[in-house]
Design an enzyme around this catalytic site. Structure first.
Site: not given
Length: 502
Positions: A84-85, A245
């Site tokens: 992520q991110h 994820d």
């Protein structure tokens, strides 16, 4: 050779890409492939060239297919779950303008603090987006890019998350899902859409972003001819929207509206996380108020320092990672990369309580304890319904048990380590359920792929496959002395950091 169709689930994580080939009817794992990534950066920087992810995806898929003995013609769908991110800035041809800024890149901590103040504080952000802006969130990374590399930001023709980048390479379509989008701090979990005011706040044109599918299992397109030739797969197979994820791990565990609700999960990997699928939308700035990929909520707390940090301590001590014992009086907070929960982006490792009698094995044990405590300390913040069991309740926890009594589902690389498991049990005082399946993120992605191929709910698919089943270890008495000792040290560190920030 399987007599039924197969699907491919991809887990593009920080350190590597894993791909699994799954019998779509039974959920049987036919084979898995893996290819490593390269992470670069010093100090707070953590970067990877997105082209490395694409190469690793190609290699992992090829390895898995070869090991399974499955003909490519049997593959009906593919889905990607990614870390992520991360911030991926692309040119008009879809090529990366620079290495991606990863989730654990902490250079944007000043931008995170500034953004929090502009909107009125962390509580205001949590109410709006579900999460407060900390250095891990994508919006803070974009702001860092604007301030530190303005020419790159100005040249960006597209902005993607890691899984979005890979999905677009597969289908040629710019689409994300609610789960991964909810980790950007420019997507509103309250409205289920990008927030125009927040995009304006960070100077990001919404035209640069992918559209948001209703679910990570939505079929957002078909495998393009170019991608099919690259991967050795049939052109035209279904490509799912995919997700982050953590959201994929929840699917793999059977967590969601058609499965288990309010059952806590502890994940021990590069990062440590606690999360649960719930109907309750969290509003605490101490949590990441993510969305599940199927439209619910996935409140999550994440730490930066987990298995890699403890392995580093083991290497410094010249010990095997399992050659540890409880820390005794020593307390070691292994915040080698700064820390996200608690929000201490500039922290470093801290050792206290050292005695002449302290042994190297105790020091390593203290590192385990510090990492596990930090993860478990966030567990009580999850807004879990003590009465909700969910439709799949029979597969986990005694009937009628409250959320605080349900076993902790322990996943990630640490779940395969004896001392990690022992430390979680000792510091939590709770039963632990260890799923038999090791690649839950990739399996969750495979369930999304199956959903894209046949229109079924992915949580129901994973539940039918039984990917969340495992062995349960009974609770042991909680080590209250160790808990209180670490808690006191962390409280002092946090208080001092707060005073320094005043």
């Amino acid at each position: 050779m399987p007599s039924s169709p197969v699907v491919i689930g991809v887990d593009s994580s920080t350190q590597s890409t894993k791909a699994v080939v799954i019998d779509a009817d039974s959920g049987r794992l036919l084979a898995a492939g893996r290819s490593p990534h390269t992470v670069t950066g010093k100090g707070g920087a953590r970067e990877t060239d997105p082209e490395v992810w694409w190469r690793a995806l190609r290699e992992a898929v090829a390895s898995a297919l070869d090991a399974s003995g499955t003909p490519a013609s049997a593959v009906t769908a593919i889905a990607v779950a990614g870390q992520q991110h991360g911030l991926v800035a692309l040119d008009a041809a879809g090529r990366p303008l620079r290495p991606a800024l990863l989730w654990n890149d902490t250079r944007s901590a000043p931008q995170a603090a500034a953004l929090a103040r502009v909107l009125g504080g962390a509580d205001a952000w949590a109410a709006r987006t579900g999460s407060a802006p900390v250095a891990s969130m994508t919006a803070t990374k974009w702001q860092w890019l604007r301030e530190n590399e303005p020419r790159t930001a100005d040249a960006a023709a597209a902005v993607r998350l890691p899984h979005d980048f890979l999905t677009e390479r597969l289908a040629g379509t710019a689409v994300t899902d609610p789960g991964d989008a909810s980790g950007t701090c420019w997507y509103s979990v309250a409205t289920g859409a990008y927030d125009p005011e927040l995009l304006g706040l960070v100077g990001l044109d919404p035209a640069l972003l992918p559209t948001v599918a209703a679910s990570g299992a939505d079929r957002i397109g078909s495998l393009t001819r170019s991608a099919a030739e690259t991967l050795g797969l049939p052109e035209g197979i279904a490509v799912a929207a995919g997700t982050g994820d953590n959201m994929a791990a929840a699917v793999g565990l059977g967590l969601g509206g058609t499965g288990l609700l309010d059952h806590p999960v502890v994940s021990l990997g590069t990062s440590g996380t606690v999360f649960a699928a719930t109907r309750t939308r969290p509003s605490s700035p101490a949590l990441a108020g993510f969305a599940t990929t199927d439209g619910g909520h996935l409140p999550l707390a994440c730490t930066l320092n987990c298995t890699l940090a403890v392995d580093k301590v083991a290497a410094l001590l010249g010990l095997d990672r399992e050659d540890a014992e409880p820390g005794g009086e020593a307390v070691l907070l292994p915040y080698l990369d700064g820390e996200r929960t608690p929000d201490l982006p500039h922290a470093s490792g801290l050792l206290t309580g050292l005695r002449h009698t302290t042994t190297p094995r105790q020091l390593l044990g203290a590192a385990y304890e510090g990492a596990v405590f930090t993860v478990l300390h966030a567990l009580d913040r999850l807004p879990l319904d003590e009465t909700t069991l969910g439709d799949g309740a029979a597969s986990g926890g005694p009937q009628g048990s409250g959320a605080h009594e349900r076993p902790l589902r322990l996943i990630g690389g640490g779940a395969r380590g004896r001392f990690w498991v022992d430390t979680v049990r000792r510091l939590s005082g709770r039963a632990v359920l260890i799923p038999e399946s090791e690649e839950l993120v990739a399996l969750g992605a495979a369930a999304l792929a199956a959903g894209a191929a046949n229109g079924r709910d992915p949580v129901a698919v994973a539940t039918a496959w039984g990917t969340g089943r495992g062995r349960e270890l009974p609770a042991v008495p909680r080590d209250e002395a160790a808990w209180r000792r670490i808690e006191a040290v962390l409280a002092d560190v946090t208080a001092r950091a707060g005073r320094a920030g005043d």
